[in-house]
Write a protein that holds these residues in place. Structure first.
Motif, mmCIF file in Angstrom:
data_model
loop_
_atom_site.group_PDB
_atom_site.id
_atom_site.type_symbol
_atom_site.label_atom_id
_atom_site.label_comp_id
_atom_site.label_asym_id
_atom_site.label_seq_id
_atom_site.Cartn_x
_atom_site.Cartn_y
_atom_site.Cartn_z
ATOM 1 N N GLN A 25 27.658 57.749 -35.363
ATOM 2 C CA GLN A 25 28.082 58.150 -34.465
ATOM 3 C C GLN A 25 28.761 57.869 -33.007
ATOM 4 O OE1 GLN A 25 25.850 55.691 -35.966
ATOM 5 N NE2 GLN A 25 23.765 57.003 -36.771
ATOM 6 N N GLY A 26 29.341 57.163 -33.104
ATOM 7 C CA GLY A 26 30.395 57.277 -32.258
ATOM 8 C C GLY A 26 31.231 57.874 -32.375
ATOM 9 N N MET A 27 31.532 58.669 -34.013
ATOM 10 C CA MET A 27 32.647 59.906 -33.756
ATOM 11 C C MET A 27 31.709 60.740 -33.558
ATOM 12 S SD MET A 27 35.131 58.745 -36.365
ATOM 13 C CE MET A 27 35.816 60.583 -36.844
ATOM 14 N N ILE A 28 30.828 61.107 -33.405
ATOM 15 C CA ILE A 28 30.249 62.286 -32.874
ATOM 16 C C ILE A 28 30.355 62.423 -31.184
ATOM 17 C CG2 ILE A 28 27.540 63.213 -32.940
ATOM 18 C CD1 ILE A 28 27.286 62.602 -35.804
ATOM 19 N N GLN A 29 30.438 61.215 -30.541
ATOM 20 C CA GLN A 29 29.496 61.028 -29.255
ATOM 21 C C GLN A 29 31.240 61.585 -28.850
ATOM 22 O OE1 GLN A 29 27.805 57.828 -27.686
ATOM 23 N NE2 GLN A 29 28.955 57.354 -25.623
ATOM 24 N N GLU A 30 32.459 60.766 -29.856
ATOM 25 C CA GLU A 30 33.215 61.222 -28.769
ATOM 26 C C GLU A 30 33.897 63.095 -28.924
ATOM 27 O OE1 GLU A 30 37.942 60.103 -29.669
ATOM 28 O OE2 GLU A 30 36.694 58.929 -30.482
ATOM 29 N N ALA A 31 33.642 63.216 -30.230
ATOM 30 C CA ALA A 31 33.941 64.469 -30.029
ATOM 31 C C ALA A 31 33.251 65.367 -29.344
ATOM 32 C CB ALA A 31 33.571 65.067 -31.920
ATOM 33 N N ILE A 32 31.872 65.364 -28.974
ATOM 34 C CA ILE A 32 30.904 65.414 -27.627
ATOM 35 C C ILE A 32 32.064 65.782 -26.462
ATOM 36 C CG2 ILE A 32 28.432 65.934 -26.439
ATOM 37 C CD1 ILE A 32 28.024 65.385 -29.913
ATOM 38 N N GLU A 33 32.523 64.480 -26.296
ATOM 39 C CA GLU A 33 32.751 64.725 -25.103
ATOM 40 C C GLU A 33 34.234 64.918 -24.472
ATOM 41 O OE1 GLU A 33 33.083 60.332 -24.885
ATOM 42 O OE2 GLU A 33 30.845 59.461 -24.531
ATOM 43 N N GLN A 34 35.362 64.928 -25.634
ATOM 44 C CA GLN A 34 36.364 65.478 -25.304
ATOM 45 C C GLN A 34 35.968 67.146 -25.608
ATOM 46 O OE1 GLN A 34 38.158 64.959 -28.713
ATOM 47 N NE2 GLN A 34 38.226 62.903 -28.549
ATOM 48 N N TYR A 35 34.697 67.795 -25.720
ATOM 49 C CA TYR A 35 34.558 69.132 -25.995
ATOM 50 C C TYR A 35 34.144 69.550 -24.641
ATOM 51 C CZ TYR A 35 32.164 73.386 -26.779
ATOM 52 O OH TYR A 35 32.038 74.733 -26.392
ATOM 53 N N ILE A 36 33.080 68.542 -24.302
ATOM 54 C CA ILE A 36 32.855 68.632 -22.668
ATOM 55 C C ILE A 36 33.735 68.552 -21.813
ATOM 56 C CG2 ILE A 36 31.374 67.968 -21.322
ATOM 57 C CD1 ILE A 36 29.870 69.320 -23.593
ATOM 58 N N ARG B 289 37.310 69.310 -22.464
ATOM 59 C CA ARG B 289 38.305 70.562 -22.577
ATOM 60 C C ARG B 289 37.500 71.391 -21.852
ATOM 61 N NH1 ARG B 289 37.982 70.627 -27.860
ATOM 62 N NH2 ARG B 289 36.479 72.462 -27.936
ATOM 63 N N GLU B 290 36.124 71.540 -22.130
ATOM 64 C CA GLU B 290 35.013 72.371 -21.306
ATOM 65 C C GLU B 290 35.327 72.524 -19.980
ATOM 66 O OE1 GLU B 290 34.936 75.897 -22.872
ATOM 67 O OE2 GLU B 290 36.076 74.811 -24.343
ATOM 68 N N GLU B 291 35.310 71.934 -19.122
ATOM 69 C CA GLU B 291 34.997 70.990 -18.295
ATOM 70 C C GLU B 291 36.243 71.271 -17.489
ATOM 71 O OE1 GLU B 291 31.903 68.515 -17.443
ATOM 72 O OE2 GLU B 291 33.560 67.085 -18.082
ATOM 73 N N ALA B 292 37.537 71.483 -18.171
ATOM 74 C CA ALA B 292 38.748 71.688 -16.927
ATOM 75 C C ALA B 292 39.180 72.817 -17.711
ATOM 76 C CB ALA B 292 39.386 70.477 -18.781
ATOM 77 N N ARG B 293 38.379 73.901 -18.559
ATOM 78 C CA ARG B 293 38.613 75.293 -18.772
ATOM 79 C C ARG B 293 37.689 76.126 -17.565
ATOM 80 N NH1 ARG B 293 38.041 77.284 -24.827
ATOM 81 N NH2 ARG B 293 39.838 75.747 -24.590
ATOM 82 N N GLU B 294 36.929 75.235 -17.515
ATOM 83 C CA GLU B 294 36.379 75.959 -16.252
ATOM 84 C C GLU B 294 36.899 75.314 -14.766
ATOM 85 O OE1 GLU B 294 32.936 78.265 -14.703
ATOM 86 O OE2 GLU B 294 33.268 78.105 -16.471
ATOM 87 N N ARG B 295 37.141 74.866 -14.752
ATOM 88 C CA ARG B 295 37.734 74.393 -13.709
ATOM 89 C C ARG B 295 39.713 75.456 -13.673
ATOM 90 N NH1 ARG B 295 36.929 69.092 -14.576
ATOM 91 N NH2 ARG B 295 38.970 69.039 -15.732
ATOM 92 N N PHE B 296 39.822 75.528 -14.323
ATOM 93 C CA PHE B 296 40.920 76.662 -14.372
ATOM 94 C C PHE B 296 40.371 77.748 -13.986
ATOM 95 C CE2 PHE B 296 44.076 79.281 -16.745
ATOM 96 C CZ PHE B 296 45.097 79.000 -15.877
ATOM 97 N N LYS B 297 39.960 77.969 -14.832
ATOM 98 C CA LYS B 297 38.694 79.330 -14.621
ATOM 99 C C LYS B 297 38.745 79.807 -12.994
ATOM 100 C CE LYS B 297 35.355 82.276 -15.712
ATOM 101 N NZ LYS B 297 33.983 82.769 -16.701
#
Length: 90
Positions: free
Chosen positions: A27-38, A40-48
């Motif tokens: 569960q901790g691994m999955i949560q960390e993966a989701i947090e990192q993905y979100i 990264r995608e938020e940073a990509r959206e800010r850049f865009k």
């Protein structure tokens, strides 16, 4: 807020194997993966959004710096002759 997700057996097995190797909970691994993905995608959206705003500003004003002007300025970073950012121009 608790949310459940369904993952296929192959991915579930991979998560459990890696979690065991890292001495972590799946569960901790999955949560960390989701947090990192979100993040990264938020940073990509800010850049865009920043790029779109810059393009809009350029279309409205025509003010800009050339690539060579930026490179020349950046090449002074960390030197004794470090320059301030040049003024935008038409």
């Amino acid at each position: 807020m608790a949310t459940s997700i369904k993952i296929d057996d192959t991915l579930k097995s991979r998560v459990h194997q890696l979690a065991n190797q890292r001495h972590r909970s799946p569960q901790g691994m999955i949560q960390e993966a989701i947090e990192q993905y979100i993040e990264r995608e938020e940073a990509r959206e800010r850049f865009k959004q920043e790029a779109l705003a810059s393009w809009q500003s350029y279309q409205e004003t025509g003010r800009h710096l050339s690539g060579q002007e930026v490179r020349t300025w950046l090449n002074t970073w960390g030197t004794d002759d470090e320059k301030q950012i040049p003024e935008c121009h038409k």
